[in-house]
Design a protein around this motif. Sequence first.
Motif, PDB file in Angstrom:
ATOM      1  N   ALA A  38     -91.536 -57.186 -67.889  1.00 24.86           N
ATOM      2  CA  ALA A  38     -92.235 -56.525 -66.797  1.00 24.86           C
ATOM      3  C   ALA A  38     -92.869 -57.616 -65.944  1.00 24.86           C
ATOM      4  O   ALA A  38     -92.754 -58.807 -66.261  1.00 24.86           O
ATOM      5  CB  ALA A  38     -93.290 -55.558 -67.345  1.00 24.86           C
ATOM      6  N   ARG A  39     -93.530 -57.222 -64.866  1.00 28.14           N
ATOM      7  CA  ARG A  39     -94.174 -58.197 -63.988  1.00 28.14           C
ATOM      8  C   ARG A  39     -95.653 -57.866 -63.841  1.00 28.14           C
ATOM      9  O   ARG A  39     -96.037 -56.699 -63.776  1.00 28.14           O
ATOM     10  CB  ARG A  39     -93.493 -58.223 -62.605  1.00 28.14           C
ATOM     11  N   ASP A  40     -96.470 -58.938 -63.800  1.00 28.85           N
ATOM     12  CA  ASP A  40     -97.901 -58.721 -63.631  1.00 28.85           C
ATOM     13  C   ASP A  40     -98.215 -58.500 -62.152  1.00 28.85           C
ATOM     14  O   ASP A  40     -97.312 -58.414 -61.308  1.00 28.85           O
ATOM     15  CB  ASP A  40     -98.706 -59.893 -64.217  1.00 28.85           C
ATOM     16  N   VAL A  41     -99.492 -58.413 -61.818  1.00 28.46           N
ATOM     17  CA  VAL A  41     -99.890 -58.076 -60.451  1.00 28.46           C
ATOM     18  C   VAL A  41     -99.475 -59.155 -59.454  1.00 28.46           C
ATOM     19  O   VAL A  41     -99.360 -58.891 -58.257  1.00 28.46           O
ATOM     20  CB  VAL A  41    -101.413 -57.849 -60.370  1.00 28.46           C
ATOM     21  N   ARG A  42     -99.241 -60.379 -59.940  1.00 31.07           N
ATOM     22  CA  ARG A  42     -98.807 -61.461 -59.061  1.00 31.07           C
ATOM     23  C   ARG A  42     -97.288 -61.598 -59.015  1.00 31.07           C
ATOM     24  O   ARG A  42     -96.764 -62.515 -58.398  1.00 31.07           O
ATOM     25  CB  ARG A  42     -99.432 -62.789 -59.512  1.00 31.07           C
ATOM     26  N   SER A  47     -68.330 -71.266 -61.512  1.00 32.28           N
ATOM     27  CA  SER A  47     -67.794 -70.407 -60.458  1.00 32.28           C
ATOM     28  C   SER A  47     -67.557 -69.055 -61.105  1.00 32.28           C
ATOM     29  O   SER A  47     -66.548 -68.851 -61.803  1.00 32.28           O
ATOM     30  CB  SER A  47     -66.471 -70.965 -59.908  1.00 32.28           C
ATOM     31  N   PRO A  48     -68.484 -68.110 -60.949  1.00 31.90           N
ATOM     32  CA  PRO A  48     -68.445 -66.881 -61.736  1.00 31.90           C
ATOM     33  C   PRO A  48     -67.215 -66.021 -61.461  1.00 31.90           C
ATOM     34  O   PRO A  48     -66.847 -65.783 -60.310  1.00 31.90           O
ATOM     35  CB  PRO A  48     -69.727 -66.149 -61.324  1.00 31.90           C
ATOM     36  N   THR A  49     -66.579 -65.591 -62.537  1.00 32.60           N
ATOM     37  CA  THR A  49     -65.521 -64.589 -62.431  1.00 32.60           C
ATOM     38  C   THR A  49     -66.171 -63.212 -62.449  1.00 32.60           C
ATOM     39  O   THR A  49     -67.345 -63.065 -62.821  1.00 32.60           O
ATOM     40  CB  THR A  49     -64.545 -64.702 -63.603  1.00 32.60           C
ATOM     41  N   LEU A  50     -65.422 -62.211 -62.069  1.00 34.33           N
ATOM     42  CA  LEU A  50     -65.953 -60.845 -62.091  1.00 34.33           C
ATOM     43  C   LEU A  50     -66.325 -60.439 -63.509  1.00 34.33           C
ATOM     44  O   LEU A  50     -67.357 -59.798 -63.739  1.00 34.33           O
ATOM     45  CB  LEU A  50     -64.924 -59.871 -61.506  1.00 34.33           C
ATOM     46  N   SER A  51     -65.518 -60.841 -64.477  1.00 35.44           N
ATOM     47  CA  SER A  51     -65.799 -60.503 -65.870  1.00 35.44           C
ATOM     48  C   SER A  51     -67.098 -61.154 -66.339  1.00 35.44           C
ATOM     49  O   SER A  51     -67.941 -60.509 -66.977  1.00 35.44           O
ATOM     50  CB  SER A  51     -64.642 -60.955 -66.763  1.00 35.44           C
ATOM     51  N   GLN A  52     -67.281 -62.436 -66.037  1.00 37.44           N
ATOM     52  CA  GLN A  52     -68.507 -63.126 -66.444  1.00 37.44           C
ATOM     53  C   GLN A  52     -69.731 -62.510 -65.770  1.00 37.44           C
ATOM     54  O   GLN A  52     -70.760 -62.282 -66.413  1.00 37.44           O
ATOM     55  CB  GLN A  52     -68.422 -64.611 -66.086  1.00 37.44           C
ATOM     56  N   LEU A  53     -69.601 -62.255 -64.473  1.00 38.61           N
ATOM     57  CA  LEU A  53     -70.734 -61.705 -63.746  1.00 38.61           C
ATOM     58  C   LEU A  53     -71.094 -60.315 -64.260  1.00 38.61           C
ATOM     59  O   LEU A  53     -72.289 -59.968 -64.361  1.00 38.61           O
ATOM     60  CB  LEU A  53     -70.419 -61.667 -62.246  1.00 38.61           C
ATOM     61  N   SER A  54     -70.099 -59.536 -64.618  1.00 37.58           N
ATOM     62  CA  SER A  54     -70.364 -58.190 -65.148  1.00 37.58           C
ATOM     63  C   SER A  54     -71.129 -58.268 -66.469  1.00 37.58           C
ATOM     64  O   SER A  54     -72.049 -57.488 -66.710  1.00 37.58           O
ATOM     65  CB  SER A  54     -69.048 -57.428 -65.349  1.00 37.58           C
ATOM     66  N   ARG A  55     -70.766 -59.200 -67.319  1.00 44.89           N
ATOM     67  CA  ARG A  55     -71.489 -59.374 -68.591  1.00 44.89           C
ATOM     68  C   ARG A  55     -72.918 -59.830 -68.351  1.00 44.89           C
ATOM     69  O   ARG A  55     -73.843 -59.401 -69.040  1.00 44.89           O
ATOM     70  CB  ARG A  55     -70.749 -60.358 -69.484  1.00 44.89           C
ATOM     71  N   ALA A  56     -73.094 -60.720 -67.371  1.00 40.81           N
ATOM     72  CA  ALA A  56     -74.436 -61.210 -67.067  1.00 40.81           C
ATOM     73  C   ALA A  56     -75.311 -60.097 -66.499  1.00 40.81           C
ATOM     74  O   ALA A  56     -76.461 -59.907 -66.928  1.00 40.81           O
ATOM     75  CB  ALA A  56     -74.351 -62.369 -66.070  1.00 40.81           C
ATOM     76  N   VAL A  57     -74.787 -59.353 -65.560  1.00 38.42           N
ATOM     77  CA  VAL A  57     -75.553 -58.288 -64.916  1.00 38.42           C
ATOM     78  C   VAL A  57     -75.868 -57.153 -65.899  1.00 38.42           C
ATOM     79  O   VAL A  57     -76.946 -56.559 -65.873  1.00 38.42           O
ATOM     80  CB  VAL A  57     -74.795 -57.753 -63.688  1.00 38.42           C
ATOM     81  N   GLU A  98     -84.350 -55.300 -62.331  1.00 39.50           N
ATOM     82  CA  GLU A  98     -84.011 -56.695 -62.039  1.00 39.50           C
ATOM     83  C   GLU A  98     -82.773 -56.761 -61.146  1.00 39.50           C
ATOM     84  O   GLU A  98     -82.686 -57.590 -60.250  1.00 39.50           O
ATOM     85  CB  GLU A  98     -83.759 -57.457 -63.342  1.00 39.50           C
ATOM     86  N   ARG A  99     -81.828 -55.879 -61.403  1.00 36.09           N
ATOM     87  CA  ARG A  99     -80.619 -55.845 -60.569  1.00 36.09           C
ATOM     88  C   ARG A  99     -80.976 -55.521 -59.128  1.00 36.09           C
ATOM     89  O   ARG A  99     -80.455 -56.135 -58.192  1.00 36.09           O
ATOM     90  CB  ARG A  99     -79.634 -54.807 -61.107  1.00 36.09           C
ATOM     91  N   ALA A 100     -81.865 -54.555 -58.956  1.00 33.52           N
ATOM     92  CA  ALA A 100     -82.256 -54.163 -57.603  1.00 33.52           C
ATOM     93  C   ALA A 100     -82.937 -55.317 -56.875  1.00 33.52           C
ATOM     94  O   ALA A 100     -82.701 -55.546 -55.680  1.00 33.52           O
ATOM     95  CB  ALA A 100     -83.188 -52.951 -57.670  1.00 33.52           C
ATOM     96  N   PRO A 107     -93.052 -62.597 -64.251  1.00 36.06           N
ATOM     97  CA  PRO A 107     -92.469 -61.838 -65.365  1.00 36.06           C
ATOM     98  C   PRO A 107     -93.117 -62.195 -66.695  1.00 36.06           C
ATOM     99  O   PRO A 107     -93.512 -63.338 -66.920  1.00 36.06           O
ATOM    100  CB  PRO A 107     -90.992 -62.246 -65.343  1.00 36.06           C
ATOM    101  N   TYR A 108     -93.225 -61.200 -67.552  1.00 44.38           N
ATOM    102  CA  TYR A 108     -93.723 -61.433 -68.906  1.00 44.38           C
ATOM    103  C   TYR A 108     -92.960 -60.532 -69.871  1.00 44.38           C
ATOM    104  O   TYR A 108     -92.403 -59.496 -69.489  1.00 44.38           O
ATOM    105  CB  TYR A 108     -95.229 -61.193 -69.002  1.00 44.38           C
ATOM    106  N   TRP A 109     -92.958 -60.931 -71.123  1.00 46.37           N
ATOM    107  CA  TRP A 109     -92.258 -60.195 -72.167  1.00 46.37           C
ATOM    108  C   TRP A 109     -93.124 -59.037 -72.643  1.00 46.37           C
ATOM    109  O   TRP A 109     -94.292 -59.217 -72.990  1.00 46.37           O
ATOM    110  CB  TRP A 109     -91.948 -61.143 -73.322  1.00 46.37           C
ATOM    111  N   VAL A 110     -92.542 -57.849 -72.665  1.00 44.97           N
ATOM    112  CA  VAL A 110     -93.225 -56.671 -73.188  1.00 44.97           C
ATOM    113  C   VAL A 110     -93.001 -56.649 -74.697  1.00 44.97           C
ATOM    114  O   VAL A 110     -91.922 -56.290 -75.179  1.00 44.97           O
ATOM    115  CB  VAL A 110     -92.687 -55.379 -72.532  1.00 44.97           C
ATOM    116  N   ARG A 111     -94.032 -57.029 -75.452  1.00 46.81           N
ATOM    117  CA  ARG A 111     -93.869 -57.252 -76.896  1.00 46.81           C
ATOM    118  C   ARG A 111     -93.736 -55.951 -77.690  1.00 46.81           C
ATOM    119  O   ARG A 111     -93.129 -55.921 -78.753  1.00 46.81           O
ATOM    120  CB  ARG A 111     -95.071 -58.037 -77.438  1.00 46.81           C
ATOM    121  N   GLU A 112     -94.328 -54.856 -77.209  1.00 45.92           N
ATOM    122  CA  GLU A 112     -94.311 -53.573 -77.898  1.00 45.92           C
ATOM    123  C   GLU A 112     -94.770 -53.746 -79.349  1.00 45.92           C
ATOM    124  O   GLU A 112     -95.872 -54.193 -79.603  1.00 45.92           O
ATOM    125  CB  GLU A 112     -92.923 -52.925 -77.799  1.00 45.92           C
TER     126      GLU A 112
END
Length: 289
Positions: free
Chosen positions: A75-79, A17-27, A34-36, A82-87
């Motif tokens: 990032a996300r591919d054309v479909r 049951s997320p608290t505001l503090s936990q949710l803030s750390r997660a977000v 991703e937030r949007a 999500p995939y990891w941007v390795r740089e």
Amino acid sequence: MSKHICTRWAFDLGSWSPTLSQLSRAVAAIQPEERARLMKFHFIDDFLSSLIGRLLMRKYVSTCSGLPPHEVKFARDVRGKPYWVRESYDGPPLSFNVSHQGSLVLLAGITGESSDPDFGIGTDVMKIEYSGGKPLSEFFRLMKSKFSTEEWNYIGRPHHDEREQVKAFMRHWCLKEAYVKELGVGITVDLQRISFSVDTTRSLEADISPLIGTSLRCHDKPMDNWHFEEHLLQEDYCAAIAFRNCLPQEHGRFKFLRVEELLVESEDSELQEVISYCQKALLKPYKRS
């Protein structure tokens, strides 16, 4: 076929049951885009499922690569996958996939070798229940065209009661989803041509899963470069993992994580925009059970 280290993580939203503090750390740990995307969900159940999925991905890549979580970018591919941007990272390749339904969120991941990067993993989870408005027999009639004759004969075996029929149906659907998720094509292919023979040497039970004897034929051709695991989680959820061109070093069970294992300290969690975002998210309604 080479064997690799496989990670299987699960998270039970019913334990949080997320608290505001936990949710803030997660977000604060996820990227602005991703937030949007998360804020578009109407129900908080879907919001939290997707949020946990992103945290699982970030933890997995950070753990395998040694990169701090805030340096992990997706990032996300054309479909839309999500995939990891390795740089500039030059370590071994990774493949991972997330799935969620009901109260469970899963991640399956596997490490590869730079010399043999053509491999992949897909996973899916389904709750073993039928909650549609139509009678089960009508639902089955509509869905029969998605399964091969061999698959449907197993699902509808005479000694299966209704619960066992639903379980058999969900097992097969999980396997199909895991397979097409690794391919990255979604449920747009002819599913009747994707035919699974599930492991019948043992029943799928929580204390003995995973089952590893499942095989696949596509267009009646054996797909020997694919390997599958079937899991039963909490008695009410079945899960499948599809391995392409690889095998896990060991056939382990999913490890359930606590939310504290996914959260990291960040000064951004104290930002007013993050706190306001979380306050708005916590006002979202829950789905009716």
